[in-house]
Design an enzyme around this catalytic site. Structure first.
Site, short mmCIF file in Angstrom:
data_model
loop_
_atom_site.label_atom_id
_atom_site.label_comp_id
_atom_site.label_asym_id
_atom_site.label_seq_id
_atom_site.Cartn_x
_atom_site.Cartn_y
_atom_site.Cartn_z
N ASP A 42 0.86 -1.19 0.00
CA ASP A 42 0.00 0.00 0.00
C ASP A 42 0.90 1.24 0.00
O ASP A 42 2.12 1.14 0.17
CB ASP A 42 -0.86 -0.06 1.28
CG ASP A 42 -1.89 1.04 1.37
OD1 ASP A 42 -2.32 1.56 0.32
OD2 ASP A 42 -2.29 1.38 2.51
N GLU A 97 2.67 5.12 -3.93
CA GLU A 97 2.68 6.11 -5.03
C GLU A 97 4.01 6.85 -5.09
O GLU A 97 4.39 7.22 -6.21
CB GLU A 97 1.52 7.08 -4.84
CG GLU A 97 0.14 6.44 -4.97
CD GLU A 97 -0.24 5.54 -3.79
OE1 GLU A 97 0.28 5.80 -2.68
OE2 GLU A 97 -0.99 4.58 -3.98
N ASP A 111 -9.00 3.98 -2.26
CA ASP A 111 -9.99 4.35 -1.25
C ASP A 111 -11.26 4.94 -1.86
O ASP A 111 -11.39 6.16 -2.01
CB ASP A 111 -9.37 5.34 -0.26
CG ASP A 111 -8.25 4.69 0.53
OD1 ASP A 111 -8.17 3.44 0.53
OD2 ASP A 111 -7.46 5.42 1.14
O1 MIG Z 1 -3.54 6.07 4.85
O2 MIG Z 1 -3.47 0.78 5.77
O3 MIG Z 1 -5.91 2.32 0.55
O4 MIG Z 1 -6.93 0.11 1.91
O5 MIG Z 1 -6.83 0.17 4.70
C1 MIG Z 1 -4.37 4.96 4.68
C2 MIG Z 1 -4.61 1.54 5.97
C3 MIG Z 1 -3.55 3.73 4.46
C4 MIG Z 1 -4.84 3.08 2.55
C5 MIG Z 1 -5.38 1.91 1.79
C6 MIG Z 1 -6.42 1.22 2.60
C7 MIG Z 1 -5.82 0.77 3.92
C8 MIG Z 1 -5.23 1.97 4.66
N1 MIG Z 1 -4.26 2.64 3.82
#
Ligand code: MIG
Length: 707
Positions: free
Chosen positions: A345, A348, A425
């Protein structure tokens, strides 16, 4: 006067510098490549998207119509391509808005864009410098801007690609159909490798299940409620102070024990790993990377520090192959805890206190092997892709006998080679339920077949009604995962009462019944690049009235899915017939239609793909006007690499009608694996499905009722 004119001319030349390609040739009959006259390969090559070196095979014929025009205006490198009016445009990767991309702008600068609201909704987590065009009569083309720099794609009366970086080469594909273009894209950028079958099952997640005992309860609930499930997901709270590759001693004291428990229930586990490394002396991952000088640098050549979940973080420089090797090695001990898959995650990368939520474009990356050193402006868009390339290798090295599964939020054109994706999200709204369909379709039309949104929606509270509708659609996404944010209401299938629980069970049961077909589609995608979820117009590319349909969609080429809420759906001609997979109607399930001439293999309901086998198969058959139909089925060991050595079965089914007898001939056309199947025919008629008795052998028969 004269001097003035000279100045104007000079300025004109400085700001507007037009040229057609200096060098152009064909790599294949239908693939041309165009290089601008000031092309500097070091600035854009090697291509992370294109897996082959492009060699000249043929000259460009005079009749070639799609000719990129290269310009530079005010420091931007621009390519303009004129196309025939009436052409429908698609692709451009992960985007919001309608399926049809005509008139849209997309910025390729991977961004953590919760609710898709920022930046006008014109940039999301991934970048695909790729446009698919489908002309009125059904012929099609593809445009690939082969570079990674920050750029914009403008789809107006012409296609414009406007880059903040130097000039770049453009690849143009010309084919008879959009399907051929997509396969050609796959031949250039690679295909998704066949995932383990469990990754196709239903998956349950939330931010975050905590403590680990809760995860066991969730697994137990699925089993006792007889709702099939394959995977439970561990979000960031399993970590100790959000430090990657660590476990919270209070909530997750024994991950190995947890994973063993899950495995005993035929449930797999996927754990999150983010790129940000907590800047904290004494933390092993930090110390190692610091000592080896592995972090991205700021413009003053110091490790760049930005804020993410663990507070002050540094960021591994995945552009450097040495860093990739190190990153891969970190997964060894992690996977040894019985972890089955990895969720990357925030790649980017997302930086809470950085410019536009990421890092400064003048940060510096160190190259190596193939990539030269370069600014973040050049490498930002492939940061996630380079991360998941290393992650995939790491988990493969840790478990060489298993097919790796990585889910990534960020990625780039060609990134299907390393990871599946979800669409970030979204929110719990009907609008986002609807938009998920064109989003996944356009990802598929951009080379990524394995995607889906957070079922039920991420932010905000889902409701019983919305969840019922969403799960009834979700059963058909290539990636089928229910996920929600930290402060939202529970979103498990049973969280909204009896009616929603029942709708969820029915929908998920359908997914497992369709598994023989779905797995065959994934195998096809891994071989040819054909998307699993397809736009409806693929059913008849010559029918322009289908081009904008984005409520109904296709699962492979044989089934159309019409969500229950869909209105005024445009359907293709031909005798597509409804199939029902249960003997009741709960009011939520989608309508499934089967193509005339198709045979679709469906199986029993299994509670997990771990229990799945293709031994009892129902062949749903909708004979064409002549009474014929055909189909296929792929089967293998569900995991591992035996299939690459021939340990698989590819069966072909041919149905023929003679008088009142319909006979299906079963033939193994590839693979060395033998399976013993018992078949039932489910003849799809206008009055419903007529089932035969179970039969064995290579000729399966049913008598057809006279109409
Ligand atoms: O700043 O890990 O898109 O699926 O649950 C949020 C927590 C960070 C973003 C992801 C989301 C995940 C969440 N993450």
């Amino acid at each position: 006067m004269k001097a003035n004119r000279f100045l104007v001319l000079l300025l004109f030349n400085f700001y507007f510098c037009y040229s057609f390609a200096q060098l152009s040739f064909r790599v294949e009959k239908d693939i041309a490549v165009f290089y601008p006259k000031d092309f500097d390969s070091v600035q854009t090559l090697p291509s992370p998207a294109v897996i082959h070196t492009l060699h000249k095979k043929y000259d460009l014929p005079e009749k070639w119509t799609l000719l990129p025009e290269f310009k530079s205006i005010a420091g931007k490198s621009i390519v303009e391509i004129k196309y025939e009016p009436g052409t429908d445009l698609y692709g451009t990767g992960e985007v919001t808005g309608s399926l049809l991309r005509n008139g849209k702008n997309v910025t390729l600068w991977n961004s953590d864009n919760g609710n898709y609201l920022q930046f006008n909704g014109e940039r999301l987590y991934q970048s695909h410098p790729w446009v698919l065009g489908v002309r009125k009569e059904g012929t099609a083309f593809g445009i690939l801007a082969d570079h990674t720099w920050k750029q914009q794609i403008k789809l107006g009366e012409s296609i414009q690609i406007i880059s903040d970086g130097p000039t770049f080469r453009v690849i143009v594909i010309e084919k008879k159909s959009p399907q051929e273009v997509i396969k050609c894209l796959a031949s250039l950028t690679g295909t998704m490798q066949l995932p383990p079958m469990w990754a196709l099952g239903y998956q349950q997640s939330r931010f975050s299940y905590y403590p680990q005992g809760q995860v066991k309860e969730i697994a137990d609930n699925f089993r006792s409620k007889k709702i099939p499930i394959d995977v439970i997901w561990m979000d960031i709270n399993y970590m100790d102070e959000f430090k990657i590759f660590t476990f919270d001693p209070k909530g997750y004291p024994d991950p190995k024990e947890l994973n063993n428990y899950l495995h005993s229930k035929n449930v797999k586990s996927v754990y999150m790993i983010d790129p940000g490394v907590k800047k904290q002396a004494g933390y092993e991952v930090y110390d190692e990377g610091e000592e080896r000088n592995y972090w991205i640098k700021n413009s003053r050549n110091q490790p760049y520090v930005g804020k993410v979940w663990p507070e002050q973080c540094v960021f591994p420089d995945f552009i450097n192959p040495e860093v990739q090797t190190w990153w891969s090695s970190l997964y060894k001990n992690f996977m040894d805890l019985g972890i089955d898959g990895v969720w990357n995650d925030m790649n980017e990368p997302s930086v809470f206190n950085g410019p536009e939520g990421s890092m400064p474009p003048d940060n510096m990356h160190k190259g190596g092997n193939s990539f030269p050193d370069g600014p973040h402006l050049r490498y930002h868009n492939i940061y996630g892709m380079m991360m998941v390339q290393a992650t995939r290798k790491g988990i493969l090295d840790a478990n060489p006998g298993k097919r790796p599964f990585v889910l990534s939020r960020s990625n780039f054109l060609g990134g299907q080679r390393y990871a599946a994706t979800w669409t970030g999200d979204n929110k719990s709204s009907f609008e986002h339920l609807k938009t998920s369909i064109p989003m996944s379709i356009n990802l598929g039309l951009s080379g990524q077949p394995f995607s889906g949104p957070d079922i039920g929606g991420f932010s905000g509270d889902c409701s019983a009604e919305l969840f019922s509708q969403w799960i009834a659609l979700g059963a058909y996404y290539p990636f089928c995962r229910n996920h929600t944010s930290i402060e939202t209401v529970s979103q498990e299938p049973w969280a909204f009462g009896e009616k929603t629980e029942r709708a969820s069970r029915t929908a998920i049961n359908r997914r497992y019944k369709l598994m023989p077909y779905l797995y065959s589609l994934f195998r096809e995608a891994s071989v040819s690049g054909m998307p699993v979820m397809q736009p409806l117009f693929f059913a008849d590319v010559k029918d322009p009235s289908l081009r904008a349909e984005e409520e109904a969609f296709m699962l492979g080429s044989e089934l159309i899915i019409v969500p229950r809420w869909a209105k005024n759906v445009k359907l293709p001609n031909g005798n597509w017939r409804n199939i029902t997979l249960e003997d009741y109607d709960d009011g939520y399930q989608a309508q499934i239609k089967i193509r005339a001439g198709a045979i679709v293999p469906v199986g029993k309901v299994f509670q997990s793909t771990e229990e799945y086998n293709a031994e009892e198969i129902t062949l749903l058959i909708n004979p064409d006007q002549k009474g014929n139909a055909s189909g296929s089925l792929y089967d293998d060991a569900k995991d591992g690499f035996g299939y690459t050595q021939g340990d698989y079965t590819l069966l072909n089914y041919q149905a023929e009608t003679k008088g009142s007898d319909l006979t299906v001939t079963v033939k193994q056309i590839a693979g060395k694996r033998k399976i013993n199947q018992v078949y039932r025919i489910g003849l799809v008629t206008s009055k419903g499905i007529m089932y035969s008795n179970p039969q064995k052998g290579n000729k399966i028969k049913i008598s057809v009722p006279a109409n």
